[in-house]
Design an enzyme around this catalytic site. Sequence first.
Site, PDB file in Angstrom:
ATOM      1  N   ASP A 179      -8.751  40.093 -19.748  1.00  0.00           N
ATOM      2  CA  ASP A 179      -7.722  39.400 -18.966  1.00  0.00           C
ATOM      3  C   ASP A 179      -6.650  38.755 -19.850  1.00  0.00           C
ATOM      4  OD1 ASP A 179      -9.422  40.032 -16.928  1.00  0.00           O
ATOM      5  OD2 ASP A 179      -9.553  38.010 -16.099  1.00  0.00           O
ATOM      6  N   HIS A 200     -11.386  38.366 -22.815  1.00  0.00           N
ATOM      7  CA  HIS A 200      -9.937  38.128 -22.900  1.00  0.00           C
ATOM      8  C   HIS A 200      -9.371  38.774 -24.167  1.00  0.00           C
ATOM      9  CE1 HIS A 200     -11.324  35.020 -20.112  1.00  0.00           C
ATOM     10  NE2 HIS A 200     -10.102  35.083 -19.592  1.00  0.00           N
TER      11      HIS A 200
HETATM   12 ZN    ZN Z   1      -6.879  34.891 -16.566  1.00  0.00          ZN
END
Ligand code: ZN
Length: 255
Positions: free
Chosen positions: A72, A217
Amino acid sequence: MKFKVNIVTFVTLTLLLIGWFLNMASIYILFAVAVIYVIINIMGSIKIEWNYFLFSHCKGESSLKEIALTFDDGPHPSVTPDLLKLLAKYNVNATFFCLGKNVESYPEIARSIINNNNIIGNHSYFHSYYFDLLSSSQMEKEITQTNAIIYKNCKIKPKLFRPPYGVTNPMLKKAIEKSGLKSIGWSLRSFDTSKSTELVKKRLKKNTKPGDIVLLHDTVDDAIAIIEDYLIWLKDAGYKIVSLDQLLKIKSYED
Ligand SMILES: [Zn+2]
């Protein structure tokens, strides 16, 4: 689930109210039920896997040792290109839930995500702290804007949306329904943005299960070290990394 909670709360409060009129129930019990209802709603908005306000795909049904990786908040100017090289080295792919503003800043990197056989999903335009306080039309605008930027730069129309912070509420449900996207959660959270690299590595290895959607991430400094360690472990443990659309048996893009 929300509907059932509403019904149960309504019936309970009505009975307690009648009991209170008849001097058979305390007002404090009535108050306690209302507080529990509020707490359940708050938890339901934080816990995406509860599917409380809207349905999110959080896990594959696979009984096989298959998992999907998701990253993400990118694309990131330095982490994402290195990560793409690492994934290619191990011949695996992942889904990148990108921010509209970052695709706008780094269109070349967004294109190389696609060109390296990975998937791009929508993760809102700004990912602001206030996203969950926006109206449904403001949320829809961010989602549509992000898809338009991704289409302009990568010639694909994502169908998968990951709610910022994994928070869901009635406004998001409406926005997602209007924009025709599918909400994607996770079953294994790495906590790579808050915990130390060693703890993240341990946590991933300890908690991986068949069918997992892993939340990571491509914005954290140690992403490469964490992922390489994880990829080696997954291979040794007999896990296969499949794409998110394969794990969930859904389409990533509009035709
Ligand atoms: Zn996020």
